[in-house]
Design an enzyme around this catalytic site. Structure first.
Site, PDB file in Angstrom:
ATOM      1  CE  LYS A 119      -2.120  -1.140   3.857  1.00  0.00           C
ATOM      2  NZ  LYS A 119      -1.660  -2.532   4.031  1.00  0.00           N
ATOM      3  CG  ASN A 142      -3.221   3.265   7.211  1.00  0.00           C
ATOM      4  OD1 ASN A 142      -3.557   3.430   8.385  1.00  0.00           O
ATOM      5  ND2 ASN A 142      -2.589   2.195   6.812  1.00  0.00           N
ATOM      6  CG  HIS A 189      -4.323  -6.901  10.094  1.00  0.00           C
ATOM      7  ND1 HIS A 189      -3.489  -6.336  11.034  1.00  0.00           N
ATOM      8  CD2 HIS A 189      -4.080  -6.238   8.943  1.00  0.00           C
ATOM      9  CE1 HIS A 189      -2.782  -5.379  10.464  1.00  0.00           C
ATOM     10  NE2 HIS A 189      -3.113  -5.301   9.193  1.00  0.00           N
TER      11      HIS A 189
HETATM   12  P1  ADP Z   1       1.939  -1.715   3.261  1.00  0.00           P
HETATM   13  O1  ADP Z   1       1.749  -0.250   3.360  1.00  0.00           O
HETATM   14  O2  ADP Z   1       0.776  -2.422   2.626  1.00  0.00           O
HETATM   15  O3  ADP Z   1       2.414  -2.376   4.513  1.00  0.00           O
HETATM   16  P2  ADP Z   1       4.580  -1.326   2.075  1.00  0.00           P
HETATM   17  O4  ADP Z   1       4.749  -0.695   0.743  1.00  0.00           O
HETATM   18  O5  ADP Z   1       4.862  -0.523   3.274  1.00  0.00           O
HETATM   19  O6  ADP Z   1       3.109  -1.937   2.167  1.00  0.00           O
HETATM   20  O7  ADP Z   1       5.459  -2.671   2.112  1.00  0.00           O
HETATM   21  C1  ADP Z   1       5.363  -3.525   3.256  1.00  0.00           C
HETATM   22  C2  ADP Z   1       6.177  -4.785   3.066  1.00  0.00           C
HETATM   23  O8  ADP Z   1       5.615  -5.586   2.036  1.00  0.00           O
HETATM   24  C3  ADP Z   1       7.624  -4.566   2.659  1.00  0.00           C
HETATM   25  O9  ADP Z   1       8.371  -5.561   3.286  1.00  0.00           O
HETATM   26  C4  ADP Z   1       7.603  -4.729   1.158  1.00  0.00           C
HETATM   27  O10 ADP Z   1       8.852  -5.151   0.666  1.00  0.00           O
HETATM   28  C5  ADP Z   1       6.531  -5.793   0.973  1.00  0.00           C
HETATM   29  N1  ADP Z   1       5.754  -5.612  -0.255  1.00  0.00           N
HETATM   30  C6  ADP Z   1       5.591  -4.475  -0.958  1.00  0.00           C
HETATM   31  N2  ADP Z   1       4.767  -4.672  -2.007  1.00  0.00           N
HETATM   32  C7  ADP Z   1       4.375  -5.964  -1.954  1.00  0.00           C
HETATM   33  C8  ADP Z   1       3.507  -6.766  -2.744  1.00  0.00           C
HETATM   34  N3  ADP Z   1       2.887  -6.269  -3.809  1.00  0.00           N
HETATM   35  N4  ADP Z   1       3.350  -8.066  -2.378  1.00  0.00           N
HETATM   36  C9  ADP Z   1       3.975  -8.573  -1.309  1.00  0.00           C
HETATM   37  N5  ADP Z   1       4.805  -7.877  -0.527  1.00  0.00           N
HETATM   38  C10 ADP Z   1       5.007  -6.570  -0.827  1.00  0.00           C
END
Ligand code: ADP
Length: 459
Positions: A119, A142, A189
């Site tokens: 996200k 968020n 969650h």
């Molecule tokens: P969120 O805001 O949904 O937590 P982030 O961009 O902050 O997402 O990334 C959170 C974690 O998920 C990081 O470890 C990132 O490397 C991983 N990540 C990012 N995009 C994806 C995706 N499309 N699928 C799976 N993991 C992802």
């Protein structure tokens, strides 16, 4: 929407709660603030809301404070399943969350991004794409600035890009993003939802107020997302599309685009060049494809999108290279709090990985990592509350070398002792940080300083 004179209870007094109170008081509402923490714990925040003229009820969720409200607005961190809220709902009192309230006061089109993982990355990338397309854009929700602060501010954007969580979607009623992006749904969650179906249903609410003129950007490779997409009234654009589906697919360093035939109304270039994209992994290409489709749907230009793709360097705590010491590259992926994000991180590397995992389990099943861990990981270093559970799930016969660390310092020195030149040492915990740290960022910072000390000891 008339707020003047209404008795409104704000539940939860962190940053967003404070902003809610300011917003409501300025519109003439009679505001009471409730938080189960004590006034001393709440400190300056409590003082601020008192100064604004709000009444307060701290230290518990007293039913009488809830029973007499005309409207209850809850902060993003407060579960809507709280007993006091369930009782108030039974009395017929309207209960909404912060994004619902904010959206009632935002006339600009909202582009909202949700999903289990990606996200924040996608939201920022999309914001950059629209900004580089010359659009005046607000990015928040968020992450960063809450929507209610945007609603309060005088300065308007042309487009609002918001990251929204499943918890925020639990408390919407009329919230309607003109473009909604659903990245993926994997287990997360499960400590707060009854089951996976309940969690997926919360995510699906992103689209519940969309109409024919609106757009859904969907992950064509995610069966849960596809199922949600089936019933939607508006345009549907897929990343990871199936054959002949409208959307965008990668090949040869380019995102090839297929517009919606007929009534689409959006013009697409044939392809956008992604060769200069610097973020690692297939998952980040998915995030970038989703952002591109959303940007095109919200007035972004192909040039602006391509510029953002070249410029965007990613965000801290998400598979970030910290240092290379003795031929070992250390990566901080502290934000990986789900099993799926750990899997995606491991898939970025072709060299053996020394993996630091553990923390507080959010209801994930670590068995889903057996295959990828046995294929990629040289040594597994565990810390935190979930260490025992992870060791049980990933120990022999599934995996051999498991070590336990008492803290992050020790985990990093164990990584140093066991990694061989050419390896990657990766912090990617599959857990939340709250058993040992204030936040994922705090955990990542502690990891980075421990690594920097290793590097410092070198010189
Ligand atoms: P969120 O805001 O949904 O937590 P982030 O961009 O902050 O997402 O990334 C959170 C974690 O998920 C990081 O470890 C990132 O490397 C991983 N990540 C990012 N995009 C994806 C995706 N499309 N699928 C799976 N993991 C992802």
């Amino acid at each position: 929407v008339e707020l003047a004179g209404k008795k409104i209870l704000v539940v939860g007094l962190a940053r967003t709660g404070g902003s809610l109170v300011r917003f409501l008081v300025r519109r003439g509402a009679r505001v009471t603030v409730n938080d189960r923490a004590s006034e001393e714990t709440l400190g300056v925040r409590a003082e601020e809301v008192l100064k604004m003229g709000a009444a307060v009820r701290f230290g518990d969720h007293a039913p009488e404070a809830f029973a007499c409200a005309d409207l209850i607005v809850i902060s993003p961190g407060v579960p809507h399943t709280l007993e006091a809220l369930v009782r108030a709902a039974a009395l017929g009192i309207e209960i909404i969350g912060e994004i619902e309230l904010a959206a009632r006061f935002i006339a600009e089109p909202i582009v909202a991004v949700t999903g289990t993982n990606g996200k924040t990355t996608t939201t920022h990338l999309l914001g950059t794409m629209l900004a580089r397309s010359g659009r005046k854009v607000f990015v928040g929700g968020n992450i960063g600035v809450p929507l209610i602060e945007y609603a309060e501010a005088g300065e308007r954007a042309e487009v609002v890009v918001a990251e929204v969580s499943s918890f925020q979607l639990d408390t919407i009623r009329t919230f309607r993003p003109r473009v909604g992006v659903l990245l993926n749904i994997t287990p997360d969650h499960l400590d707060r939802y009854p089951d996976f179906a309940g969690y997926a249903a919360a995510k699906a609410r992103l689209f519940e107020n969309q109409s024919e003129e609106d757009t859904a950007v969907l992950n064509g490779a995610d069966p849960t997302v596809r199922a949600i997409g089936r019933g939607l009234p508006g345009r549907r654009l897929f990343f990871n599309p199936a054959e002949s589906e409208p959307g965008g697919a990668f090949s040869g360093g380019k995102l090839h685009l297929r517009p919606i035939s007929g009534k689409s109304g959006i013009s697409f270039p044939d392809a956008i060049d992604f060769s200069g994209f610097s973020l690692p992994g297939a998952h980040n290409l998915e995030n970038a494809a989703a952002a591109s489709l959303a940007a095109l749907s919200a007035g972004g230009t192909p040039e602006g999108i391509a510029a953002a793709i070249r410029e965007f360097k990613g965000l801290p705590h998400r598979i970030r290279l910290v240092a290379e010491i003795d031929g070992v590259r250390y990566f901080n992926d502290s934000k990986a709090t789900t099993v799926e994000s750990v899997r995606r991180a491991l898939e970025c590397f072709d060299t053996p990985v020394v993996l630091i995992m553990g923390g507080r389990n959010k209801g994930c099943d670590f068995a889903a990592l057996r295959e990828v861990v046995s294929a990629k990981v040289r040594t597994l270093i565990l810390l935190g509350e979930a260490a025992g559970e992870i060791a049980e799930t990933l120990s022999p016969p599934f995996f051999g070398a498991v070590l336990h660390a008492g803290g992050m310092e020790e985990a990093v020195s164990l990584a140093r002792e066991t990694a061989k030149p050419g390896d990657v040492a990766l912090l990617s915990p599959a857990c939340s940080s709250f058993d040992m740290f204030a936040s994922y960022a705090h955990r990542g910072d502690v990891f980075e300083s421990a690594v920097s000390r290793l590097a410092g000891g070198e010189k």
